[in-house]
Design a protein around this motif. Sequence first.
Motif, PDB file in Angstrom:
ATOM      1  N   SER A 127       0.855  -1.187   0.000  1.00 51.07           N
ATOM      2  CA  SER A 127       0.000   0.000   0.000  1.00 51.07           C
ATOM      3  C   SER A 127       0.893   1.240   0.000  1.00 51.07           C
ATOM      4  O   SER A 127       2.110   1.154   0.217  1.00 51.07           O
ATOM      5  CB  SER A 127      -0.893   0.008   1.238  1.00 51.07           C
ATOM      6  OG  SER A 127      -0.114   0.235   2.393  1.00 51.07           O
ATOM      7  N   GLU A 128       0.280   2.404  -0.189  1.00 48.43           N
ATOM      8  CA  GLU A 128       1.049   3.647  -0.138  1.00 48.43           C
ATOM      9  C   GLU A 128       1.693   3.809   1.237  1.00 48.43           C
ATOM     10  O   GLU A 128       2.844   4.222   1.347  1.00 48.43           O
ATOM     11  CB  GLU A 128       0.154   4.840  -0.468  1.00 48.43           C
ATOM     12  CG  GLU A 128      -0.257   4.869  -1.918  1.00 48.43           C
ATOM     13  CD  GLU A 128      -1.358   5.870  -2.217  1.00 48.43           C
ATOM     14  OE1 GLU A 128      -2.049   6.313  -1.272  1.00 48.43           O
ATOM     15  OE2 GLU A 128      -1.518   6.201  -3.399  1.00 48.43           O
ATOM     16  N   GLN A 129       0.947   3.492   2.287  1.00 46.05           N
ATOM     17  CA  GLN A 129       1.462   3.616   3.649  1.00 46.05           C
ATOM     18  C   GLN A 129       2.647   2.666   3.878  1.00 46.05           C
ATOM     19  O   GLN A 129       3.667   3.068   4.431  1.00 46.05           O
ATOM     20  CB  GLN A 129       0.350   3.338   4.674  1.00 46.05           C
ATOM     21  CG  GLN A 129       0.793   3.484   6.110  1.00 46.05           C
ATOM     22  CD  GLN A 129       1.190   4.903   6.464  1.00 46.05           C
ATOM     23  OE1 GLN A 129       0.553   5.859   6.038  1.00 46.05           O
ATOM     24  NE2 GLN A 129       2.245   5.054   7.225  1.00 46.05           N
ATOM     25  N   GLN A 130       2.515   1.413   3.454  1.00 41.64           N
ATOM     26  CA  GLN A 130       3.600   0.444   3.629  1.00 41.64           C
ATOM     27  C   GLN A 130       4.832   0.857   2.830  1.00 41.64           C
ATOM     28  O   GLN A 130       5.962   0.714   3.302  1.00 41.64           O
ATOM     29  CB  GLN A 130       3.144  -0.946   3.181  1.00 41.64           C
ATOM     30  CG  GLN A 130       2.110  -1.571   4.085  1.00 41.64           C
ATOM     31  CD  GLN A 130       1.491  -2.810   3.469  1.00 41.64           C
ATOM     32  OE1 GLN A 130       1.227  -2.860   2.266  1.00 41.64           O
ATOM     33  NE2 GLN A 130       1.245  -3.809   4.302  1.00 41.64           N
ATOM     34  N   THR A 131       4.619   1.372   1.623  1.00 45.92           N
ATOM     35  CA  THR A 131       5.737   1.832   0.801  1.00 45.92           C
ATOM     36  C   THR A 131       6.426   3.010   1.479  1.00 45.92           C
ATOM     37  O   THR A 131       7.662   3.063   1.532  1.00 45.92           O
ATOM     38  CB  THR A 131       5.244   2.232  -0.608  1.00 45.92           C
ATOM     39  OG1 THR A 131       4.596   1.103  -1.198  1.00 45.92           O
ATOM     40  CG2 THR A 131       6.390   2.668  -1.495  1.00 45.92           C
ATOM     41  N   GLU A 133       6.539   3.678   4.650  1.00 43.85           N
ATOM     42  CA  GLU A 133       7.282   3.173   5.803  1.00 43.85           C
ATOM     43  C   GLU A 133       8.569   2.479   5.364  1.00 43.85           C
ATOM     44  O   GLU A 133       9.618   2.654   5.984  1.00 43.85           O
ATOM     45  CB  GLU A 133       6.412   2.216   6.610  1.00 43.85           C
ATOM     46  CG  GLU A 133       5.296   2.915   7.358  1.00 43.85           C
ATOM     47  CD  GLU A 133       4.287   1.953   7.964  1.00 43.85           C
ATOM     48  OE1 GLU A 133       4.480   0.713   7.896  1.00 43.85           O
ATOM     49  OE2 GLU A 133       3.281   2.453   8.517  1.00 43.85           O
ATOM     50  N   ALA A 134       8.491   1.698   4.283  1.00 48.47           N
ATOM     51  CA  ALA A 134       9.676   0.988   3.798  1.00 48.47           C
ATOM     52  C   ALA A 134      10.753   1.953   3.321  1.00 48.47           C
ATOM     53  O   ALA A 134      11.943   1.690   3.486  1.00 48.47           O
ATOM     54  CB  ALA A 134       9.296   0.028   2.672  1.00 48.47           C
ATOM     55  N   LEU A 135      10.331   3.079   2.757  1.00 52.22           N
ATOM     56  CA  LEU A 135      11.290   4.045   2.218  1.00 52.22           C
ATOM     57  C   LEU A 135      11.624   5.168   3.190  1.00 52.22           C
ATOM     58  O   LEU A 135      12.508   5.981   2.908  1.00 52.22           O
ATOM     59  CB  LEU A 135      10.749   4.641   0.914  1.00 52.22           C
ATOM     60  CG  LEU A 135      10.583   3.656  -0.232  1.00 52.22           C
ATOM     61  CD1 LEU A 135       9.912   4.335  -1.417  1.00 52.22           C
ATOM     62  CD2 LEU A 135      11.922   3.079  -0.639  1.00 52.22           C
ATOM     63  N   GLY A 136      10.900   5.236   4.302  1.00 48.16           N
ATOM     64  CA  GLY A 136      11.157   6.282   5.279  1.00 48.16           C
ATOM     65  C   GLY A 136      10.776   7.663   4.771  1.00 48.16           C
ATOM     66  O   GLY A 136      11.504   8.634   4.966  1.00 48.16           O
ATOM     67  N   CYS A 137       9.631   7.745   4.087  1.00 42.08           N
ATOM     68  CA  CYS A 137       9.172   9.028   3.561  1.00 42.08           C
ATOM     69  C   CYS A 137       7.673   9.145   3.786  1.00 42.08           C
ATOM     70  O   CYS A 137       7.048   8.246   4.341  1.00 42.08           O
ATOM     71  CB  CYS A 137       9.513   9.153   2.074  1.00 42.08           C
ATOM     72  SG  CYS A 137       8.679   7.958   1.013  1.00 42.08           S
ATOM     73  N   SER A 138       7.088  10.251   3.366  1.00 46.51           N
ATOM     74  CA  SER A 138       5.660  10.468   3.566  1.00 46.51           C
ATOM     75  C   SER A 138       4.841   9.763   2.487  1.00 46.51           C
ATOM     76  O   SER A 138       5.352   9.438   1.416  1.00 46.51           O
ATOM     77  CB  SER A 138       5.345  11.962   3.534  1.00 46.51           C
ATOM     78  OG  SER A 138       5.511  12.464   2.218  1.00 46.51           O
TER      79      SER A 138
END
Length: 185
Positions: A127-131, A133-138
């Motif tokens: 999901s956008e949220q998981q992505t 979190e994985a990339l450390g961005c908003s």
Amino acid sequence: MDFETFASARWPRLVRTAYLLTGDHHEAEDLVQATLAKVFTGWSRIRRLDEPDAYVHRALINNNLSRYRRRRVMQFLTPVLPDRASPESAYGGISGIEAKSELIRALTQLPPRQRAVVVLRYWDDLSEQQTAEALGCSVGNVKSQASRGLSKLRAHPALAGYSGGTGLDGMDHRDNRDNRDGGGK
């Protein structure tokens, strides 16, 4: 879970993600090995995290970005195709294998962050949220990077023949999947 069990269970997915980030099977395996070697040193702490998979994905992305920064040399990759093309075409005269090969070549020409977002969102189905979190961005950054990356892929000359419901346009349906939780585009 011990590290050996974790690593062997996650290996195929990590290599697939790394391949999509690097465009090369050997570099992908090297990237995953380097990432797992770093994760191993802190495994006693990492395994207690709520999401050790997310941590490992982020480490993989960070290692790839570091690798990319060190090189600063654009590579034009020609992936080896493991399967034979079928006689019938999937994309208007182009086989599915050729289409995938063209898409991977086009992915290698995206900037590293856009490539990471496209790979995590549309291949790893995060999901956008998981992505984010994985990339450390908003989440907003994920949305803008995905939009820019998809626009560049759609404009790529080798992918021009894949419009009209196949190829890249087929990726659009996932942009809206976060709408169900109010996260909209």
